[in-house]
Design an enzyme around this catalytic site. Sequence first.
Site, mmCIF file in Angstrom:
data_model
loop_
_atom_site.group_PDB
_atom_site.id
_atom_site.type_symbol
_atom_site.label_atom_id
_atom_site.label_comp_id
_atom_site.label_asym_id
_atom_site.label_seq_id
_atom_site.Cartn_x
_atom_site.Cartn_y
_atom_site.Cartn_z
ATOM 1 N N LYS A 1 0.860 -1.017 0.129
ATOM 2 C CA LYS A 1 0.030 0.087 0.007
ATOM 3 C C LYS A 1 0.694 1.196 0.054
ATOM 4 O O LYS A 1 1.335 1.567 0.982
ATOM 5 C CB LYS A 1 -0.962 0.054 1.224
ATOM 6 N N GLY B 1 6.375 5.121 8.323
ATOM 7 C CA GLY B 1 5.456 6.270 8.395
ATOM 8 C C GLY B 1 5.635 6.813 9.801
ATOM 9 O O GLY B 1 6.733 6.784 10.330
ATOM 10 N N SER B 2 4.623 7.659 10.182
ATOM 11 C CA SER B 2 4.672 8.455 11.387
ATOM 12 C C SER B 2 4.677 7.705 12.497
ATOM 13 O O SER B 2 4.197 6.314 12.735
ATOM 14 C CB SER B 2 3.828 9.336 11.578
ATOM 15 N N GLU C 1 9.193 1.229 10.840
ATOM 16 C CA GLU C 1 10.291 2.556 10.485
ATOM 17 C C GLU C 1 9.541 3.775 10.672
ATOM 18 O O GLU C 1 8.792 4.275 9.858
ATOM 19 C CB GLU C 1 10.965 2.155 9.086
ATOM 20 N N CYS D 1 13.297 11.081 6.850
ATOM 21 C CA CYS D 1 13.327 10.451 8.052
ATOM 22 C C CYS D 1 14.752 10.658 8.684
ATOM 23 O O CYS D 1 14.606 10.788 9.949
ATOM 24 C CB CYS D 1 12.926 8.842 7.971
HETATM 25 P P1 NAD Z 1 1.917 8.518 7.991
HETATM 26 O O1 NAD Z 1 2.019 7.620 9.108
HETATM 27 O O2 NAD Z 1 0.904 9.596 7.822
HETATM 28 O O3 NAD Z 1 1.395 7.321 6.750
HETATM 29 C C1 NAD Z 1 2.274 6.179 6.420
HETATM 30 C C2 NAD Z 1 1.097 5.097 5.826
HETATM 31 O O4 NAD Z 1 0.405 4.670 6.672
HETATM 32 C C3 NAD Z 1 0.440 5.666 4.586
HETATM 33 O O5 NAD Z 1 0.589 4.598 3.770
HETATM 34 C C4 NAD Z 1 -0.970 5.874 5.254
HETATM 35 O O6 NAD Z 1 -1.958 5.728 4.015
HETATM 36 C C5 NAD Z 1 -0.942 4.840 6.167
HETATM 37 N N1 NAD Z 1 -2.061 4.911 7.409
HETATM 38 C C6 NAD Z 1 -2.298 6.175 7.963
HETATM 39 N N2 NAD Z 1 -3.105 5.933 9.012
HETATM 40 C C7 NAD Z 1 -3.388 4.493 8.952
HETATM 41 C C8 NAD Z 1 -3.991 3.455 9.904
HETATM 42 N N3 NAD Z 1 -4.672 3.816 10.994
HETATM 43 N N4 NAD Z 1 -3.895 2.141 9.643
HETATM 44 C C9 NAD Z 1 -2.943 1.704 8.666
HETATM 45 N N5 NAD Z 1 -2.461 2.507 7.863
HETATM 46 C C10 NAD Z 1 -2.538 4.109 8.080
HETATM 47 O O7 NAD Z 1 3.409 8.763 7.595
HETATM 48 P P2 NAD Z 1 3.681 9.720 6.090
HETATM 49 O O8 NAD Z 1 3.363 10.864 6.225
HETATM 50 O O9 NAD Z 1 3.352 8.869 4.971
HETATM 51 O O10 NAD Z 1 5.367 9.553 6.358
HETATM 52 C C11 NAD Z 1 6.075 10.629 7.178
HETATM 53 C C12 NAD Z 1 6.714 9.819 8.418
HETATM 54 O O11 NAD Z 1 7.491 8.454 7.718
HETATM 55 C C13 NAD Z 1 7.609 10.688 9.026
HETATM 56 O O12 NAD Z 1 7.364 10.342 10.401
HETATM 57 C C14 NAD Z 1 8.953 10.010 8.832
HETATM 58 O O13 NAD Z 1 9.948 10.212 9.338
HETATM 59 C C15 NAD Z 1 8.858 8.581 8.528
HETATM 60 N N6 NAD Z 1 9.720 7.781 7.792
HETATM 61 C C16 NAD Z 1 10.500 7.003 8.236
HETATM 62 C C17 NAD Z 1 11.303 6.331 7.342
HETATM 63 C C18 NAD Z 1 12.499 5.425 8.250
HETATM 64 O O14 NAD Z 1 13.186 4.618 7.507
HETATM 65 N N7 NAD Z 1 12.528 5.309 9.524
HETATM 66 C C19 NAD Z 1 11.616 6.411 6.160
HETATM 67 C C20 NAD Z 1 10.871 7.522 5.553
HETATM 68 C C21 NAD Z 1 9.684 8.125 6.264
#
Ligand code: NAD
Length: 457
Positions: A156, A207-208, A229, A263
């Site tokens: 996804k 993600g976050s 991550e 990130c």
């Molecule tokens: P996000 O958490 O908003 O979304 C990430 C993913 O989760 C998306 O695909 C979203 O549709 C999905 N999602 C959202 N709510 C959900 C739920 N309740 N259940 C299941 N899936 C859900 O994050 P973002 O804005 O896409 O990414 C930014 C974040 O990612 C930043 O905090 C960044 O530091 C982090 N990040 C970390 C790494 C790493 O390697 N550690 C790499 C890239 C980004």
Amino acid sequence: MNHLAIHNPATGALITTVDADDAASVADKAGRARAAQTAWAATPLAARKACIERFAAAVRAELEPLAAIMTRETGKPIKMSRNELNGLMGRIDFFLGAVDATLATETVFADGGMTEQIDHTPLGVVANISAWNYPWFVGGNVFVPALLAGNAVLYKPSEYATLTGLAMARLLHAAGVPADVFIALVGGAEVGAALQAQPIDGLFFTGSHATGERIAQALGPRLVKLQLELGGKDPTYVCDDANPQVAAESLADGAMYNTGQSCCSVERIYVHASIHDAFVTAFLATVNSFKVGDPAAEDTYIGAITRAPQLAVLEAQVADAVAKGATLHCGGHRLPGPGNWFAPTVLTGVDHSMTIMQEESFGPVIGIQKVASDAEAVGLMNDTRYGLTAGVFTPNEARARTLLAQVRAGTVYWNCCDRVSPRLPWSGYGDSGVGLTLSTYGIQTFTRPKAWHLRQA
Ligand code: NAD
């Protein structure tokens, strides 16, 4: 059928509307992946590798249009989109070169008719819920080794990088990966939630922290392998013996590359008092040289903020810092639209009572704090709930090693920053996550070690 509208964050304009998944289609796709996985796992590794080689060749052949799509839907400056796709080639080369030895059966004991072996069997059907900021990197870190290891992947992409995710699926299928072995799911949080509810064998999330925590709570009782991550608040310390000009140029790039939406962006800088002012002068000169503008333009360095809600987060961090006594040197505000824009922002006189030194900014915003000693710098670097990367600038390697050994971070940098290598594991301490990608560990993580005790009759 649901629909997902995709907008250009640099202009606010609608790019297109695509069909999106719902709970029923997610369940159907998960069932198809389950049915297809066994045959994929039985496909010789050489044939799975050949698919990934053809995929890499196809990405290379389409690099310009793929970069343009990513730039349109995320606002990433076009040169950085190309850099990401070129960087993906290096990661794929690493995985292709390392996978045979990493997945080979190991004989760990053989004596008197008794043999002990470890097999690396695929997890099965893995879900990947991904982020938009480096969609090819963070997606590829999962689906390339997962597919090589014999898993089916339910991918996804972020709703902010959907067209890029659909391009990955198209190219993987054209390269020979069966349609049901890699399946893209389109949508936002609801589709992610529906995916995590399926009978999967592993969930790999990027993600976050807030979303990661929610997923961990939902998945915990089911005992499904989970990797998270998450974000960071990555610090760098510039020692008194560092060259302030060289450190400033490197760290301004580390803080603002990809519009600060990495990130491992440099998110906090500590500078020894003896070179603080020289460092700040050089840092501001570098930031002022960054061109803000159309992400499709060749000379743009700062592009759009991908997610509109992040603008309010950045404004609030700046307001909090200024209210508590920080000095704002540049930026600190939105830029006129249409689209989502924030001016490159540099604050000094910051401290740890301010959210800008505690919570991920994820934008072109940085706080620089003056410190009096190495010990104070290490204490401040560790004063965070995150622990993704951390760095030290000094010509003295022994000093850097001593300092970095004390810092809680999955990755540490000496005289560099904002750098990822496919040869090294990528992981975090604390709220930066659990598990890892990349390196040979990042192949093994998509397998289950199976223990064989074999006695000759
Ligand atoms: P996000 O958490 O908003 O979304 C990430 C993913 O989760 C998306 O695909 C979203 O549709 C999905 N999602 C959202 N709510 C959900 C739920 N309740 N259940 C299941 N899936 C859900 O994050 P973002 O804005 O896409 O990414 C930014 C974040 O990612 C930043 O905090 C960044 O530091 C982090 N990040 C970390 C790494 C790493 O390697 N550690 C790499 C890239 C980004």
